[in-house]
Design an enzyme around this catalytic site. Structure first.
Site, PDB file in Angstrom:
ATOM      1  N   SER A 119       0.830  -1.207   0.000  1.00 21.36           N
ATOM      2  CA  SER A 119       0.000   0.000   0.000  1.00 21.36           C
ATOM      3  C   SER A 119       0.861   1.253   0.000  1.00 21.36           C
ATOM      4  CB  SER A 119      -0.855   0.041   1.263  1.00 21.36           C
ATOM      5  OG  SER A 119      -1.616  -1.127   1.385  1.00 21.36           O
ATOM      6  N   HIS A 140      -1.347  -2.836  -7.055  1.00 22.34           N
ATOM      7  CA  HIS A 140      -2.057  -2.491  -5.819  1.00 22.34           C
ATOM      8  C   HIS A 140      -3.576  -2.635  -5.964  1.00 22.34           C
ATOM      9  CE1 HIS A 140      -3.160   0.689  -2.596  1.00 22.34           C
ATOM     10  NE2 HIS A 140      -3.040  -0.492  -2.054  1.00 22.34           N
ATOM     11  N   GLU A 152      -4.236   0.013  -8.807  1.00 19.37           N
ATOM     12  CA  GLU A 152      -3.186   1.000  -9.074  1.00 19.37           C
ATOM     13  C   GLU A 152      -1.971   0.252  -9.588  1.00 19.37           C
ATOM     14  OE1 GLU A 152      -2.517   4.819  -6.311  1.00 19.37           O
ATOM     15  OE2 GLU A 152      -3.026   3.052  -5.153  1.00 19.37           O
ATOM     16  N   ASN A 190      -3.877   5.869  -1.212  1.00 16.58           N
ATOM     17  CA  ASN A 190      -3.567   5.981   0.220  1.00 16.58           C
ATOM     18  C   ASN A 190      -2.913   7.301   0.596  1.00 16.58           C
ATOM     19  OD1 ASN A 190      -4.626   3.605   1.369  1.00 16.58           O
ATOM     20  ND2 ASN A 190      -3.091   2.464   0.227  1.00 16.58           N
TER      21      ASN A 190
HETATM   22  P1  NAD Z   1      -3.168  -9.596   6.402  1.00 22.46           P
HETATM   23  O1  NAD Z   1      -2.572  -9.340   7.733  1.00 22.46           O
HETATM   24  O2  NAD Z   1      -4.614  -9.915   6.292  1.00 22.46           O
HETATM   25  O3  NAD Z   1      -2.380 -10.796   5.652  1.00 22.46           O
HETATM   26  C1  NAD Z   1      -0.989 -10.848   5.548  1.00 22.46           C
HETATM   27  C2  NAD Z   1      -0.614 -12.317   5.370  1.00 22.46           C
HETATM   28  O4  NAD Z   1       0.784 -12.378   5.071  1.00 22.46           O
HETATM   29  C3  NAD Z   1      -0.838 -13.166   6.632  1.00 22.46           C
HETATM   30  O5  NAD Z   1      -1.660 -14.278   6.328  1.00 22.46           O
HETATM   31  C4  NAD Z   1       0.571 -13.600   7.025  1.00 22.46           C
HETATM   32  O6  NAD Z   1       0.626 -14.894   7.592  1.00 22.46           O
HETATM   33  C5  NAD Z   1       1.273 -13.555   5.677  1.00 22.46           C
HETATM   34  N1  NAD Z   1       2.724 -13.483   5.760  1.00 22.46           N
HETATM   35  C6  NAD Z   1       3.490 -12.813   6.645  1.00 22.46           C
HETATM   36  N2  NAD Z   1       4.794 -13.040   6.400  1.00 22.46           N
HETATM   37  C7  NAD Z   1       4.847 -13.897   5.350  1.00 22.46           C
HETATM   38  C8  NAD Z   1       5.921 -14.518   4.631  1.00 22.46           C
HETATM   39  N3  NAD Z   1       7.182 -14.303   4.954  1.00 22.46           N
HETATM   40  N4  NAD Z   1       5.598 -15.338   3.610  1.00 22.46           N
HETATM   41  C9  NAD Z   1       4.309 -15.564   3.269  1.00 22.46           C
HETATM   42  N5  NAD Z   1       3.262 -15.016   3.916  1.00 22.46           N
HETATM   43  C10 NAD Z   1       3.530 -14.182   4.935  1.00 22.46           C
HETATM   44  O7  NAD Z   1      -2.783  -8.299   5.530  1.00 22.46           O
HETATM   45  P2  NAD Z   1      -3.523  -7.752   4.219  1.00 22.46           P
HETATM   46  O8  NAD Z   1      -4.527  -6.728   4.611  1.00 22.46           O
HETATM   47  O9  NAD Z   1      -3.926  -8.892   3.347  1.00 22.46           O
HETATM   48  O10 NAD Z   1      -2.322  -6.940   3.535  1.00 22.46           O
HETATM   49  C11 NAD Z   1      -1.367  -7.586   2.720  1.00 22.46           C
HETATM   50  C12 NAD Z   1      -0.701  -6.558   1.816  1.00 22.46           C
HETATM   51  O11 NAD Z   1      -1.704  -5.926   1.011  1.00 22.46           O
HETATM   52  C13 NAD Z   1       0.027  -5.441   2.561  1.00 22.46           C
HETATM   53  O12 NAD Z   1       1.163  -5.086   1.820  1.00 22.46           O
HETATM   54  C14 NAD Z   1      -0.988  -4.321   2.537  1.00 22.46           C
HETATM   55  O13 NAD Z   1      -0.399  -3.047   2.620  1.00 22.46           O
HETATM   56  C15 NAD Z   1      -1.619  -4.531   1.175  1.00 22.46           C
HETATM   57  N6  NAD Z   1      -2.966  -3.957   1.011  1.00 22.46           N
HETATM   58  C16 NAD Z   1      -3.872  -4.035   2.025  1.00 22.46           C
HETATM   59  C17 NAD Z   1      -5.128  -3.483   1.849  1.00 22.46           C
HETATM   60  C18 NAD Z   1      -6.160  -3.547   2.929  1.00 22.46           C
HETATM   61  O14 NAD Z   1      -7.180  -2.848   2.843  1.00 22.46           O
HETATM   62  N7  NAD Z   1      -5.984  -4.358   3.942  1.00 22.46           N
HETATM   63  C19 NAD Z   1      -5.472  -2.871   0.622  1.00 22.46           C
HETATM   64  C20 NAD Z   1      -4.531  -2.858  -0.397  1.00 22.46           C
HETATM   65  C21 NAD Z   1      -3.266  -3.395  -0.197  1.00 22.46           C
END
Ligand code: NAD
Length: 291
Positions: A119, A140, A152, A190
């Protein structure tokens, strides 16, 4: 660059949604996570979410069955080596993402495109630590992935045109719309959204309003479909804080200072919906404001 097989790293809220839309669009998907539980939950959730689409007549039962067959899971990152495109969607921490790319690199085909769903973290910096900065892009998605129209696409300084075009084609095949952003902290969505959420937390912190009055004000006063605190819970408060820190550090401007109350919620492990508690408590039948 024909993309048919896609690896998704991280089976959290974003990873499961990304795997879902890719499989429905006909891609072979291999999903990995450090947590076996996260992978198992992701498959259950994808099944349930595609069922909803079937219920709404958006896809057929037969297409659902085909889509589910196209999603595989593996605990081994190295298994993603044979994919054409990798979308990294692990926890928003640069060290984690960097370690994932480092571990993945020795197993990759030379022409595999690497992308991150980050993000806010610099695409150029993530790319520079790989052996293929020209084949690296920010990909993104928005949350919830199956519902939100926008993706994005963020070019790092070295990203080449074929890589950008190949990813643009993936976005089209998903039936989504791409917007191009330059690689500056938090990109476009963001950069604008997160300071608003952070300001809502400051309004709560300073007692300008409580959780309900702040969310109601923005919903009814600005026609936002969700209040900013409800939205923060939906995104994940750890992710919100991580993005504010990237803005604060990357742009060196005090206007991006994360609200201390946001930090406190994260320290408490109250990360929003994913932990059942954030600005609202989700453990009962209806969400209850925590302030
Ligand atoms: P989340 O906490 O729901 O999931 C993250 C996952 O990554 C977890 O299941 C965790 O076990 C896993 N993980 C951690 N370390 C790891 C590794 N070394 N290898 C493999 N898996 C691993 O988080 P999320 O909300 O899904 O966010 C994930 C990404 O997406 C982040 O970069 C976030 O910025 C981005 N993002 C999030 C949103 C949102 O609204 N939540 C929107 C767009 C982008």
């Amino acid at each position: 660059m024909a993309i048919e097989r896609v690896g998704v790293v991280g089976a959290g809220q974003m990873g499961n949604g990304i795997a879902h839309v890719l499989a429905v669009a006909g891609y072979e998907v291999l999903l990995t996570d450090v947590s076996e539980e996260a992978m198992a939950n992701a498959i259950k959730l994808i099944d349930r979410n595609i069922d909803r689409q079937v219920g709404r007549g958006l896809i057929s039962e037969a297409d659902k069955a085909e889509a589910m067959k196209r999603i595989g899971t593996t605990p081994k990152l190295a298994d993603l080596g044979q994919t054409d495109l990798v979308i990294e969607a692990a926890t928003e921490r640069e060290m984690i993402k960097q370690a994932i790319f480092e571990d993945l690199l020795p197993h990759l085909k030379p022409d595999t495109i690497l992308t991150s769903n980050t993000s806010s973290i610099s695409i150029t910096r993530l790319a520079s630590r790989t052996d293929r900065p020209e084949k690296f892009l920010g990909f993104h998605f928005m949350n919830p992935v199956p519902v939100m129209q926008l993706v994005e696409l963020i070019r790092g300084i070295a990203t080449d045109e074929p890589t950008f075009r190949a990813c643009e084609e993936v976005v089209q095949r998903l039936g989504k719309t791409a917007a191009t952003a330059e690689d500056f902290p938090a990109f476009i969505v963001n950069r604008i959204l997160m300071p608003m959420i952070n300001e809502a937390v400051y309004a709560l912190y300073e007692g300008v309003g409580n959780v309900m009055s702040i969310d109601t004000s923005l919903k009814l006063g600005a026609n936002h479909p969700m209040g900013p605190l409800e939205l923060a819970d939906f995104i994940g408060l750890d992710t919100c804080l991580a993005i504010m820190n990237v803005l604060h550090e990357g742009l060196a401007d005090t206007k991006y200072r994360p609200c201390p109350l946001l930090t406190k919620y994260v320290e408490a492990g109250w990360l929003g919906r994913k932990t059942q508690r954030g600005f609202y408590d989700y453990r009962g039948d209806v969400p209850v404001p925590t302030r």
